[in-house]
Design an enzyme around this catalytic site. Structure first.
Site, mmCIF file in Angstrom:
data_model
loop_
_atom_site.group_PDB
_atom_site.id
_atom_site.type_symbol
_atom_site.label_atom_id
_atom_site.label_comp_id
_atom_site.label_asym_id
_atom_site.label_seq_id
_atom_site.Cartn_x
_atom_site.Cartn_y
_atom_site.Cartn_z
ATOM 1 N N GLU A 241 0.759 -1.127 0.040
ATOM 2 C CA GLU A 241 0.001 0.053 -0.159
ATOM 3 C C GLU A 241 1.059 1.070 0.119
ATOM 4 O O GLU A 241 1.644 1.514 1.201
ATOM 5 C CB GLU A 241 -0.703 -0.191 1.540
ATOM 6 C CG GLU A 241 -1.837 -1.183 1.283
ATOM 7 C CD GLU A 241 -3.039 -1.026 0.518
ATOM 8 O OE1 GLU A 241 -3.237 -0.255 -0.343
ATOM 9 O OE2 GLU A 241 -3.556 -2.123 0.420
ATOM 10 N N CYS A 275 -2.668 9.127 3.056
ATOM 11 C CA CYS A 275 -2.288 8.661 1.783
ATOM 12 C C CYS A 275 -3.422 8.864 0.868
ATOM 13 O O CYS A 275 -3.204 9.000 -0.416
ATOM 14 C CB CYS A 275 -1.901 7.153 1.904
ATOM 15 S SG CYS A 275 -2.952 6.101 2.608
ATOM 16 N N GLU A 453 -6.195 -4.821 0.546
ATOM 17 C CA GLU A 453 -6.734 -4.904 2.059
ATOM 18 C C GLU A 453 -8.044 -4.662 2.479
ATOM 19 O O GLU A 453 -8.780 -3.828 1.572
ATOM 20 C CB GLU A 453 -5.858 -4.234 2.870
ATOM 21 C CG GLU A 453 -4.199 -4.692 2.498
ATOM 22 C CD GLU A 453 -3.339 -3.845 3.546
ATOM 23 O OE1 GLU A 453 -3.861 -2.576 4.238
ATOM 24 O OE2 GLU A 453 -2.382 -4.373 3.691
HETATM 25 P P1 NAP Z 1 8.185 5.291 4.411
HETATM 26 O O1 NAP Z 1 9.455 6.156 4.460
HETATM 27 O O2 NAP Z 1 8.221 4.435 3.309
HETATM 28 O O3 NAP Z 1 8.213 4.326 5.661
HETATM 29 C C1 NAP Z 1 7.271 3.180 5.915
HETATM 30 C C2 NAP Z 1 7.915 1.857 6.776
HETATM 31 O O4 NAP Z 1 9.042 1.468 5.996
HETATM 32 C C3 NAP Z 1 8.269 2.760 8.180
HETATM 33 O O5 NAP Z 1 8.208 1.654 8.995
HETATM 34 C C4 NAP Z 1 9.877 2.661 7.725
HETATM 35 O O6 NAP Z 1 10.695 2.714 9.121
HETATM 36 C C5 NAP Z 1 9.970 1.521 6.983
HETATM 37 N N1 NAP Z 1 11.377 1.450 6.140
HETATM 38 C C6 NAP Z 1 11.931 2.700 5.827
HETATM 39 N N2 NAP Z 1 13.320 2.344 4.931
HETATM 40 C C7 NAP Z 1 13.139 1.048 5.012
HETATM 41 C C8 NAP Z 1 13.671 0.210 4.138
HETATM 42 N N3 NAP Z 1 14.842 0.562 3.326
HETATM 43 N N4 NAP Z 1 13.354 -1.157 4.333
HETATM 44 C C9 NAP Z 1 12.158 -1.506 4.787
HETATM 45 N N5 NAP Z 1 11.401 -0.723 5.510
HETATM 46 C C10 NAP Z 1 11.939 0.577 5.581
HETATM 47 O O7 NAP Z 1 6.738 6.063 4.670
HETATM 48 P P2 NAP Z 1 6.495 6.873 5.865
HETATM 49 O O8 NAP Z 1 7.145 8.247 5.796
HETATM 50 O O9 NAP Z 1 6.437 6.168 7.087
HETATM 51 O O10 NAP Z 1 4.924 7.052 5.408
HETATM 52 C C11 NAP Z 1 4.503 7.729 4.544
HETATM 53 C C12 NAP Z 1 4.239 7.207 3.173
HETATM 54 O O11 NAP Z 1 3.121 6.084 3.310
HETATM 55 C C13 NAP Z 1 3.437 8.123 2.508
HETATM 56 O O12 NAP Z 1 3.958 7.733 1.208
HETATM 57 C C14 NAP Z 1 1.767 7.530 2.227
HETATM 58 O O13 NAP Z 1 1.204 7.581 1.034
HETATM 59 C C15 NAP Z 1 2.236 6.127 2.339
HETATM 60 N N6 NAP Z 1 0.944 5.452 3.072
HETATM 61 C C16 NAP Z 1 0.254 4.666 2.327
HETATM 62 C C17 NAP Z 1 -0.873 4.166 2.856
HETATM 63 C C18 NAP Z 1 -1.829 3.364 1.923
HETATM 64 O O14 NAP Z 1 -2.618 2.605 2.421
HETATM 65 N N7 NAP Z 1 -1.340 3.374 0.540
HETATM 66 C C19 NAP Z 1 -1.479 4.494 4.193
HETATM 67 C C20 NAP Z 1 -0.438 5.133 4.665
HETATM 68 C C21 NAP Z 1 0.670 5.657 4.305
HETATM 69 P P3 NAP Z 1 11.142 4.178 9.601
HETATM 70 O O15 NAP Z 1 9.881 4.934 10.056
HETATM 71 O O16 NAP Z 1 11.776 3.663 10.943
HETATM 72 O O17 NAP Z 1 11.840 4.941 8.670
#
Ligand code: NAP
Length: 471
Positions: A241, A275, A453
């Protein structure tokens, strides 16, 4: 850490900051590669007995979890608000919805059906059965820190999978609270394991380990792509997602009051860090000025403030990095000719002095070449742009690599059908900017993700096995 039913103390710690006050809210333990391997092993050992239990058995535990979450609603909501700043009213809704996911998938656990297949040969009997995929790694973001965990973990456990959960390091505390509930509700040891620590280090172990059969991830498209590449060698199943760049289209025949209200809530609740939020606002030429005036008036009513304040709708953004990103996007737009109709700056007065607050911002005279139209903003900025015809706006709305959500306001029934079928998005809201319900499928097209989901999509955690028998 919670591995094989035991809370494990660690030497390294992670500081969790409250973005509203800038203070350290909590310190949690951090683990590394070894503990990640232990958590996978624990989930692997627990898989056989858990998957062999009946759906009814699993349903009873999931129902207990749902009840406990509801009982602890206020406390859990406060943890979410302290940890990531979300207004308490929205945090309460998140907790209630998380409980509903456990309840919903408790019910679905009992409805995993297979098929009896008509045989083409007299001597054969054929069936297809559904079986859980195995150990699932769950990686979640900070913006819906409990809801994302609930949706993924409830579905996986209902299907008979076991899980290793790695929450965002911005919001680990709420995950710890959820695991306390799992323990209280008698979830067998090893069925759900929690690890907190550096993202790439832990995910590297999860990706390489053959015992992990699936990864379910919510987060940015950039990290989603890394997971696709990283899981290629072990061919894991993936549910992703990812990010969005939602168009919000208002036609001249729309109910303007409803469109304005829908957009204000969708765009600015939780400071735009959602998101499914609107990223590009397309207004038909003939109503542009009227819409803009009404929208500015509405946005002026929204209270920016600490999440714990019952009146706040716009809390802080998650950290300084987010502030810088928003400032850069606004600067680029203004340099290219956009006009700031409302906000456009950081908020530093009163209760907002120590946190990372940004004013709701309305940008007018926006053009398609601005970064704000191409990138996911993930902050409280609404860029407004004109369009003339239906055909033109659909082309422009679809002209992005993202495909998560799209919104359209119109009263014309024929147009409703045309537009909703032509928009290349996983979720389309027509005169509806609050589309998310547990009963519905949720997920994106194009680079916004893989799989669905919620709703009836327990199948994402099941394998289909065809059995051909010559008795
Ligand atoms: P993110 O930076 O991609 O992080 C998401 C998760 O991945 C966090 O737990 C992060 O850990 C972890 N992560 C970071 N680097 C990683 C790596 N190299 N390998 C594996 N995991 C890694 O996103 P975010 O800033 O937390 O959330 C915002 C994003 O989520 C936005 O793009 C939003 O659109 C998207 N989102 C999508 C949905 C949907 O349902 N489509 C819902 C909510 C959010 P850390 O936080 O510890 O860095």
């Amino acid at each position: 850490m919670y591995i094989n039913g035991e809370w494990i103390k660690t030497e390294k710690h992670l500081e969790v900051k409250n973005p509203g006050t800038g203070e350290v809210y909590w310190k949690v333990g951090m683990v590394g590669k070894k503990e990640t391997e232990d958590a996978i092993e624990s989930a692997y050992t627990a898989f056989e007995p858990w998957s062999e239990e009946t759906g009814l058995y699993r349903a009873k535990i999931l129902e207990k979890i749902a009840v406990k979450i509801k009982e602890r609603q206020e406390g859990l909501a406060k943890v979410i608000t302290n940890e990531m700043g979300k207004p308490i009213t929205l945090a309460r809704t998140e907790v209630a919805k998380s409980a509903d996911y456990f309840k919903w998938f408790a019910e679905e656990a009992r409805r995993v059906y297979g098929d009896v297949i008509p045989t083409p040969a007299k001597n054969k009997r054929m069936t297809a059965i559904k079986q859980p995929v195995g150990v699932v790694a769950v990686i979640t973001p900070w913006n819906f820190p409990l809801l994302m965990l609930a949706r993924k973990v409830a579905t996986a456990l209902a299907a008979g999978c076991t899980v290793v959960v790695r929450p965002s390091s911005e919001t680990p505390t709420i995950a710890i609270e959820l695991f306390e509930i799992f323990e209280e509700c008698g979830l067998p040891n090893g069925v759900a394991n929690l690890i907190i620590g550096p993202a790439s280090e832990l995910s590297d172990v999860l990706l390489k380990n053959e015992k992990v059969k699936k990864i379910t991830f919510t987060g940015s498209t950039a990290i989603g792509k890394e997971l696709i590449k990283g899981s290629a060698d072990t061919v894991k199943r993936l549910s992703l997602e990812l990010g969005g760049n939602a168009p919000f289209i208002v036609f001249e025949d729309a109910d303007l009051e409803k469109a304005v209200e829908g957009l204000a809530y969708l765009k600015f609740r939780q400071a735009g860090q959602v998101c499914v939020t609107a990223n590009r606002v397309y207004i038909q030429d003939s109503i542009y000025e009227e819409f803009e005036k009404k929208f500015v008036e509405k946005v002026a009513e929204l209270k920016v403030g600490l999440g714990i304040d019952e009146q706040s709708l716009v809390g802080p953004v998650i950290n300084e990095k987010a502030i810088t990103k928003i400032e850069n996007l606004i600067e680029d737009a203004v340099e290219k000719g956009a006009e700031t109709k409302y906000g456009g700056h950081r908020v530093t007065d009163g209760e907002c002095a120590k946190g990372t607050f940004f004013s709701p911002t309305i940008l007018s005279n926006v053009t398609e070449d601005m970064k704000v139209m191409k990138e996911e903003i993930f902050g409280p900025v609404a860029p407004i742009i004109r369009f003339n015809s239906e055909e033109e706006v659909i082309k422009r709305a679809n002209n992005t690599n993202y495909g998560l959500t799209a919104y359209c306001y119109t009263k014309d029934l024929a147009r409703i059908y045309r537009v909703s079928e032509k928009l290349e998005y996983g979720v389309v809201g027509i005169n509806d900017s609050a589309t998310s319900v547990i009963e519905s499928p949720f997920g994106g097209m194009k680079e916004s993700g893989l799989g669905r989901e919620g709703g009836k999509h327990i199948d994402e955690f099941l394998e289909t096995k065809f059995i051909s028998i010559i008795p």
